[in-house]
Design an enzyme around this catalytic site. Structure first.
Site, PDB file in Angstrom:
ATOM      1  N   ARG A 130      41.276  40.457  34.554  1.00  0.00           N
ATOM      2  CA  ARG A 130      41.223  40.963  33.171  1.00  0.00           C
ATOM      3  C   ARG A 130      42.348  40.407  32.301  1.00  0.00           C
ATOM      4  O   ARG A 130      43.489  40.279  32.738  1.00  0.00           O
ATOM      5  CB  ARG A 130      41.329  42.505  33.184  1.00  0.00           C
ATOM      6  N   ARG A 163      47.612  42.475  31.039  1.00  0.00           N
ATOM      7  CA  ARG A 163      48.268  43.748  30.741  1.00  0.00           C
ATOM      8  C   ARG A 163      49.437  43.960  31.689  1.00  0.00           C
ATOM      9  O   ARG A 163      49.363  43.591  32.854  1.00  0.00           O
ATOM     10  CB  ARG A 163      47.249  44.892  30.915  1.00  0.00           C
TER      11      ARG A 163
HETATM   12  P1  ADP Z   1      43.363  52.381  32.996  1.00  0.00           P
HETATM   13  O1  ADP Z   1      42.252  53.394  33.005  1.00  0.00           O
HETATM   14  O2  ADP Z   1      42.921  51.033  33.451  1.00  0.00           O
HETATM   15  O3  ADP Z   1      44.624  52.863  33.654  1.00  0.00           O
HETATM   16  P2  ADP Z   1      43.952  52.989  30.255  1.00  0.00           P
HETATM   17  O4  ADP Z   1      44.069  52.041  29.152  1.00  0.00           O
HETATM   18  O5  ADP Z   1      42.911  54.066  30.179  1.00  0.00           O
HETATM   19  O6  ADP Z   1      43.743  52.084  31.513  1.00  0.00           O
HETATM   20  O7  ADP Z   1      45.341  53.720  30.513  1.00  0.00           O
HETATM   21  C1  ADP Z   1      46.546  52.980  30.669  1.00  0.00           C
HETATM   22  C2  ADP Z   1      47.696  53.922  31.052  1.00  0.00           C
HETATM   23  O8  ADP Z   1      47.876  54.901  30.001  1.00  0.00           O
HETATM   24  C3  ADP Z   1      47.493  54.777  32.299  1.00  0.00           C
HETATM   25  O9  ADP Z   1      47.820  54.090  33.491  1.00  0.00           O
HETATM   26  C4  ADP Z   1      48.450  55.934  32.024  1.00  0.00           C
HETATM   27  O10 ADP Z   1      49.798  55.567  32.240  1.00  0.00           O
HETATM   28  C5  ADP Z   1      48.294  56.143  30.544  1.00  0.00           C
HETATM   29  N1  ADP Z   1      47.266  57.162  30.229  1.00  0.00           N
HETATM   30  C6  ADP Z   1      46.085  56.945  29.568  1.00  0.00           C
HETATM   31  N2  ADP Z   1      45.407  58.097  29.444  1.00  0.00           N
HETATM   32  C7  ADP Z   1      46.160  59.068  30.043  1.00  0.00           C
HETATM   33  C8  ADP Z   1      46.010  60.472  30.260  1.00  0.00           C
HETATM   34  N3  ADP Z   1      44.932  61.124  29.817  1.00  0.00           N
HETATM   35  N4  ADP Z   1      46.980  61.127  30.925  1.00  0.00           N
HETATM   36  C9  ADP Z   1      48.083  60.501  31.367  1.00  0.00           C
HETATM   37  N5  ADP Z   1      48.299  59.182  31.199  1.00  0.00           N
HETATM   38  C10 ADP Z   1      47.358  58.477  30.552  1.00  0.00           C
END
Ligand code: ADP
Length: 222
Positions: A130, A163
């Site tokens: 990715r 990323r």
């Molecule tokens: P992925 O699902 O691939 O981890 P995201 O872009 O959804 O990618 O999230 C990136 C990061 O953002 C997560 O690893 C976490 O650190 C943080 N994060 C996102 N959503 C939440 C949540 N609802 N609660 C806690 N941390 C979150």
């Protein structure tokens, strides 16, 4: 008239939630909230909150619940950007967040929770390939599907990069956290009669078709 759909999208990192949530938000003309994108945008803007969140994100850890809720509550408030149909991508991510979401949404309960199901071996492969736009993480590419001109985003001209949390160590930590913290929500929503499971393997257009038909079936039953 029926209300616009209110959808939660669950699935492992790399399952394609971001790609599909964007397509679904267009299809149903609803708001798309990605907590990950929101945090990355704040980090890029250099806000105190964003820099704090980035420390957790880069190591593959979850951002603490109180920080997440502080941001989300504002978005979900009645009359806010998610007042009229929405798709939540990356939230809720644990039991506490799911319970808090229920409390915030008493006036607009969720219609359907979709589990976008992809085996771990496939998401690990997808995440290592990715690449995302530095300006907007929602503009997603891969080494197998690069932008049309070098590593420059087709949508906004930003640099396309890996990323910070797509390193092998952070990926494994995130997937383990998904297993322990997030996957129990599948049973939680199933018990409430809200769950639909959709196979996330295959061409994105086919996955979208499957999602739309599962969502439409679930809504017709309400
Ligand atoms: P992925 O699902 O691939 O981890 P995201 O872009 O959804 O990618 O999230 C990136 C990061 O953002 C997560 O690893 C976490 O650190 C943080 N994060 C996102 N959503 C939440 C949540 N609802 N609660 C806690 N941390 C979150």
């Amino acid at each position: 008239m029926a209300h616009k759909p209110r959808i939660v999208l669950l699935g492992k990192q790399g399952a394609g939630k971001g790609t599909q949530a964007k397509l679904l938000s267009r299809h149903y003309d609803i708001a798309h909230l990605s907590t990950g994108d929101l945090f990355r945008a704040q980090a890029l803007a250099g806000t105190a909150f964003g820099l704090e969140a980035k420390r957790f994100m880069d190591g593959g850890d979850l951002v603490p619940d109180e920080i997440v809720m502080g941001v989300i509550e504002e978005c979900l408030a009645p009359g806010g950007p998610l007042a009229d149909g929405f798709i939540l991508d990356g939230f809720p991510r644990n039991q506490l967040q799911a319970e808090q979401l229920e409390q915030v949404l008493t006036d607009r309960p969720i219609d359907v929770v979709v589990h976008l199901d992809v085996p771990r071996e496939i998401v690990v492969e997808r995440l290592s390939a990715r690449r995302v736009c530095e300006n907007n993480g929602a503009h997603i590419y891969s080494v197998n599907k690069p932008p049309s001109r070098g590593w420059i985003c087709d949508e906004c001209g930003g640099n396309v990069v890996q990323r910070d949390d797509d390193t092998p160590e952070a990926v494994n930590k995130r997937l383990d956290l998904y297993d322990t913290q997030t996957s129990p929500l599948i049973a939680f929503y199933n018990a409430k009669g809200l769950l639909a499971v959709v196979n996330g393997v295959g061409h994105p257009d086919h996955v979208l078709e499957r999602l739309v038909s599962a969502i439409d079936v679930a809504r017709s039953r309400r």
